[in-house]
Design an enzyme around this catalytic site. Structure first.
Site, mmCIF file in Angstrom:
data_model
loop_
_atom_site.group_PDB
_atom_site.id
_atom_site.type_symbol
_atom_site.label_atom_id
_atom_site.label_comp_id
_atom_site.label_asym_id
_atom_site.label_seq_id
_atom_site.Cartn_x
_atom_site.Cartn_y
_atom_site.Cartn_z
ATOM 1 N N SER A 14 -16.276 2.006 13.238
ATOM 2 C CA SER A 14 -16.092 2.383 11.751
ATOM 3 C C SER A 14 -15.663 1.077 10.746
ATOM 4 O O SER A 14 -15.505 1.425 9.715
ATOM 5 C CB SER A 14 -15.397 3.500 11.735
ATOM 6 O OG SER A 14 -14.101 3.061 12.332
ATOM 7 N N SER A 244 -3.213 -0.668 11.210
ATOM 8 C CA SER A 244 -4.520 0.173 11.301
ATOM 9 C C SER A 244 -5.743 -0.658 10.774
ATOM 10 O O SER A 244 -5.781 -1.626 10.148
ATOM 11 C CB SER A 244 -4.175 1.546 10.534
ATOM 12 O OG SER A 244 -4.192 1.163 8.968
ATOM 13 N N LYS A 245 -6.721 0.406 10.702
ATOM 14 C CA LYS A 245 -8.197 -0.154 10.149
ATOM 15 C C LYS A 245 -7.885 -0.493 8.860
ATOM 16 O O LYS A 245 -8.731 -1.230 8.453
ATOM 17 C CB LYS A 245 -9.279 0.740 10.604
ATOM 18 C CG LYS A 245 -9.438 1.105 11.960
ATOM 19 C CD LYS A 245 -10.954 1.221 12.222
ATOM 20 C CE LYS A 245 -11.163 0.699 13.503
ATOM 21 N NZ LYS A 245 -12.165 1.786 14.214
ATOM 22 N N ARG A 246 -6.841 0.013 8.112
ATOM 23 C CA ARG A 246 -6.956 -0.248 6.654
ATOM 24 C C ARG A 246 -6.189 -1.603 6.365
ATOM 25 O O ARG A 246 -6.345 -2.195 5.266
ATOM 26 C CB ARG A 246 -5.865 0.942 5.975
ATOM 27 C CG ARG A 246 -6.962 2.092 6.012
ATOM 28 C CD ARG A 246 -6.016 3.189 5.323
ATOM 29 N NE ARG A 246 -4.745 3.620 5.934
ATOM 30 C CZ ARG A 246 -4.707 4.572 6.883
ATOM 31 N NH1 ARG A 246 -5.929 4.933 7.281
ATOM 32 N NH2 ARG A 246 -3.687 4.725 7.560
ATOM 33 N N ASP A 247 -5.584 -2.214 7.352
ATOM 34 C CA ASP A 247 -5.056 -3.503 7.293
ATOM 35 C C ASP A 247 -6.296 -4.760 7.233
ATOM 36 O O ASP A 247 -6.521 -5.582 8.150
ATOM 37 C CB ASP A 247 -4.043 -3.877 8.154
ATOM 38 C CG ASP A 247 -2.981 -3.217 8.104
ATOM 39 O OD1 ASP A 247 -2.426 -2.957 6.842
ATOM 40 O OD2 ASP A 247 -2.502 -2.624 8.793
#
Ligand code: GLU
Length: 307
Positions: A14, A244-247
């Site tokens: 993702s 998290s993937k948001r970083d």
């Protein structure tokens, strides 16, 4: 001895791989290779809307760049629906599946028991619908498919975190194995794929520790032998916040511009307790000294070069 070990890395594409994924891929690879075993790669793109093919291609490329090679073909879960349907049919045959019409809002209603970690235990609302009631509801809403769980404690010993136990009925409740849009849930797909590909050890982030009792239960129901489970601590910043993937600043797209693969591998290996100093090192040079005994249970501090 040893050739029987089969490890795997099973990313959901993702987004681009971030450092947490890299650490997981590295430790799973080192563990398998140290035992002279195989290392499989599987792309977990069940949710095709969130997992474009382009990211999967980048993951393969990033792993090669890091020096982590894998054995055999790379299965894509999005292409295996017919296979999951066969195992769904087995569960249906033993009478453990039922349609669930609960909306997201209903599931989070105050009546459902919440556990301290925020998980919601399914209240069993649709468990005992009669076939007539279910048919009536189907006219209005497509159901998800739930699996009945027993009032039984599942106990296992995690390779890093040690003894872990969960009573499925009290701490989880009946869980979804297929969504209302027809997409299979991770829990079913991961079990079928790990079992059919002969995986003997699952290495992944400790955020998935609490999924493991459900997966062990599914392995048993489907007549498989569960693999060994080794959950690894998560990386966190100086502020204690987990990555998290948001970083996005810590994803490999940008990191590959700033660092060599040896530098990234060396820094992560040191953070995970495998080496004493964060010096650049090719992944293959870590195989000889690799041991799970060195990996701690507590969160790992993100190496300074990435802060
Ligand atoms: N696909 C999952 C993820 O990327 C990992 C699943 C697993 O290792 O069991 O978070």
């Amino acid at each position: 001895m040893g050739n029987a070990a089969v490890g795997r890395f099973a990313p959901s594409p993702s987004g681009r791989m971030h450092l947490g994924n890299v650490l997981c891929a590295l430790l799973a690879w080192l563990s398998a290779r140290k035992q002279g075993g195989r290392y499989l790669l599987r792309i977990e793109d069940l949710d095709e809307m969130r997992c474009p093919r382009s990211f999967a291609g980048l993951i393969l490329d990033d792993l090669r760049w890091l020096g982590l090679d894998w054995d055999g073909e790379v299965p894509y879960q999005s292409e295996r629906t017919a296979l999951y349907e066969r195992y769904e049919a087995v569960l249906r045959e033993i009478g453990l599946l039922y349609p669930c019409f609960c909306s997201r809002a209903a599931l989070h209603a105050a009546s459902a028991p919440h556990l301290s970690d925020g998980r919601v235990v399914y209240a069993g609302t649709c468990r005992d619908l009669t076939p007539d009631e279910a048919a009536e509801k189907k006219k209005v809403r497509a159901p998800a498919t739930r699996l009945r769980v027993p009032d039984e404690e599942i106990v296992f010993t995690d390779g890093v975190f040690g003894a872990y136990r969960e009573n499925l009925a009290r701490e989880c409740g009946d869980f979804i194995i297929r969504r209302s849009d027809g997409v299979f849930a991770y829990q079913l797909a991961v079990v079928v794929d790990d079992a059919l590909s002969g995986v003997t050890e699952v290495v992944r982030g400790s955020d998935l520790l609490s999924s493991t009792p459900r997966q062990i239960w599914l392995h048993r129901l489907l007549g498989f032998t569960p693999p060994d489970y080794i959950h690894i601590p998560l990386l966190c910043g100086h502020d204690g916040r987990r990555l998290s993937k948001r970083d996005e600043d810590l994803d490999l797209g940008l990191l590959r511009e700033r660092f060599s693969p040896e530098r990234i591998v060396g820094a992560l290996a040191c953070a995970a307790g495998l080496t004493d100093r964060p010096e650049p090192v090719p992944a293959r040079e870590l195989i000889g000294g690799f041991s799970w005994d060195r990996v701690p249970r507590h969160d790992l501090l993100l190496p300074d070069i990435f802060q």
